[in-house]
Write an enzyme that holds these catalytic residues in place. Sequence first.
Site, mmCIF file in Angstrom:
data_model
loop_
_atom_site.group_PDB
_atom_site.id
_atom_site.type_symbol
_atom_site.label_atom_id
_atom_site.label_comp_id
_atom_site.label_asym_id
_atom_site.label_seq_id
_atom_site.Cartn_x
_atom_site.Cartn_y
_atom_site.Cartn_z
ATOM 1 N N TYR A 116 0.841 -1.207 0.000
ATOM 2 C CA TYR A 116 0.000 0.000 0.000
ATOM 3 C C TYR A 116 0.874 1.254 0.000
ATOM 4 C CZ TYR A 116 -3.865 -3.150 1.352
ATOM 5 O OH TYR A 116 -4.791 -4.167 1.398
ATOM 6 N N SER B 20 -13.195 -4.695 1.639
ATOM 7 C CA SER B 20 -14.193 -4.006 0.810
ATOM 8 C C SER B 20 -15.616 -4.283 1.329
ATOM 9 C CB SER B 20 -14.069 -4.408 -0.660
ATOM 10 O OG SER B 20 -12.770 -4.183 -1.159
ATOM 11 N N PRO B 21 -15.850 -4.152 2.645
ATOM 12 C CA PRO B 21 -17.176 -4.488 3.188
ATOM 13 C C PRO B 21 -18.258 -3.512 2.733
ATOM 14 C CG PRO B 21 -15.837 -3.427 4.866
ATOM 15 C CD PRO B 21 -14.924 -3.666 3.703
ATOM 16 N N ALA C 188 -18.196 -2.471 -0.389
ATOM 17 C CA ALA C 188 -18.044 -2.556 -1.848
ATOM 18 C C ALA C 188 -17.425 -1.254 -2.378
ATOM 19 C CB ALA C 188 -19.375 -2.876 -2.527
ATOM 20 N N GLN C 189 -16.378 -0.839 -1.685
ATOM 21 C CA GLN C 189 -15.610 0.366 -2.042
ATOM 22 C C GLN C 189 -16.482 1.620 -2.118
ATOM 23 O OE1 GLN C 189 -13.051 -0.824 -5.373
ATOM 24 N NE2 GLN C 189 -11.615 -1.683 -3.890
ATOM 25 N N LEU D 127 -19.845 1.685 -2.750
ATOM 26 C CA LEU D 127 -21.121 1.489 -3.453
ATOM 27 C C LEU D 127 -22.285 1.397 -2.454
ATOM 28 C CD1 LEU D 127 -22.449 0.385 -6.353
ATOM 29 C CD2 LEU D 127 -22.617 -1.684 -4.981
ATOM 30 N N LEU D 128 -22.047 0.678 -1.339
ATOM 31 C CA LEU D 128 -23.147 0.414 -0.408
ATOM 32 C C LEU D 128 -23.454 1.602 0.501
ATOM 33 C CD1 LEU D 128 -22.183 -3.290 0.392
ATOM 34 C CD2 LEU D 128 -24.078 -2.491 -1.043
ATOM 35 N N GLY E 285 -24.617 4.218 -0.768
ATOM 36 C CA GLY E 285 -25.757 4.847 -1.439
ATOM 37 C C GLY E 285 -25.432 6.226 -1.988
#
Length: 323
Positions: free
Chosen positions: A59, A198-199, A201-202, A204-205, A207
């Site tokens: 990283y 990625s819990p 989803a990077q 996305l979740l 909203g």
Amino acid sequence: MRYLGIGAAKQISKIGLGTWQFGSREWGYGDRYADQVARAIVRRALELGVTLFDTAEIYGFGRSERILGQALGEDRERVFLATKILPVLPVAPVVEQRAVASADRLGARSLDLYQVHQPNPLIRDGTIMRGMRALQRVGLVGEVGVSNYSLGRWRAAEDALGSPVLSNQVPYSLVARSPERDLLPYAVQRGRVVLAYSPLAQGLLSGRYDPDNRPANRVRAGNPLFLPENLQGAAELIATLREVAEARSATPAQIALAWVIRHPAVAAIPGASSVEQLEHNAAAADIDLTDGQYQALAAAAARFQPITGPAAIPRLARARFGR
Ligand SMILES: NC(=O)c1ccc[n+]([C@@H]2O[C@H](COP(=O)([O-])OP(=O)(O)OC[C@H]3O[C@@H](n4cnc5c(N)ncnc54)[C@H](OP(=O)(O)O)[C@@H]3O)[C@@H](O)[C@H]2O)c1
């Protein structure tokens, strides 16, 4: 905060902190984030009872480890510090030298969890585990972990090490549920841990994104989930997250995390772009979803069938270059 009930030497918080974002160009959060915000995120995480901190030598090419180590300061000895080796040449002397270099960047006397970042497709794990065993023997490494491993390879790694490989760090979220097939049952049976990466989803979740508002950075430009078609397709799942969030006076991101860590063998390591996000994420550890809420989310997630794999590649190119 809640903690895993596995009786490890140090407590492992159900919500940890992922630090790929620290100093990594591909996330594009900039210098102020790397120089100031990242430190503030770590300090606030400590105040909120987060003990699990995850980084990797790759990283930011060592920058994430340095930033994390400096931000933790003396507190690094009381947290559960996890880093990873990229197994390019996984022979014992190289493994040992790389662990020393990681510990040095982190300013740590030892690494609580040293993970193999991904399976080497050409070299079996006997080689790398010889190095891991030596590191455990001299006390530089506490627990050994793997990442992106199938169940078969996880078990083979345990045979090669000759003792438990505590954890397997894999993508696990409402839109990445394959660990439910075999990794989670194995972890429960054997007192192992699945670290959910990625819990969200990077993002996305959360909203926050839709086809007209897509995130701009290299990581997510290459993630098919952020294709306009998939963002559109995720609308029902996001709506369900919002409904549950409203009922629980929480945010959709918090509900997505609460869903992931409801499983007893799972700790999640969300990244954060601000202190406020970190605060929300840590608070998600205390949200206990009802069975009905959990099932409603699982059902909405099952109906979301994103375009992934080879079919996504030309679409990703079009979305990126506007062709
Ligand atoms: N082992 C591996 O191969 C591997 C692979 C990937 C990741 N990881 C590890 O897992 C960690 C987490 O995974 P990830 O970074 O890929 O994905 P993630 O945790 O699902 O997503 C992180 C992103 O979501 C957004 N976010 C976070 N908290 C939020 C909140 N409360 N509300 C709204 N948005 C929020 C932020 O982006 P924006 O604010 O910019 O939207 C943040 O950068 C990494 O840092 C890394 O340590 C490991």
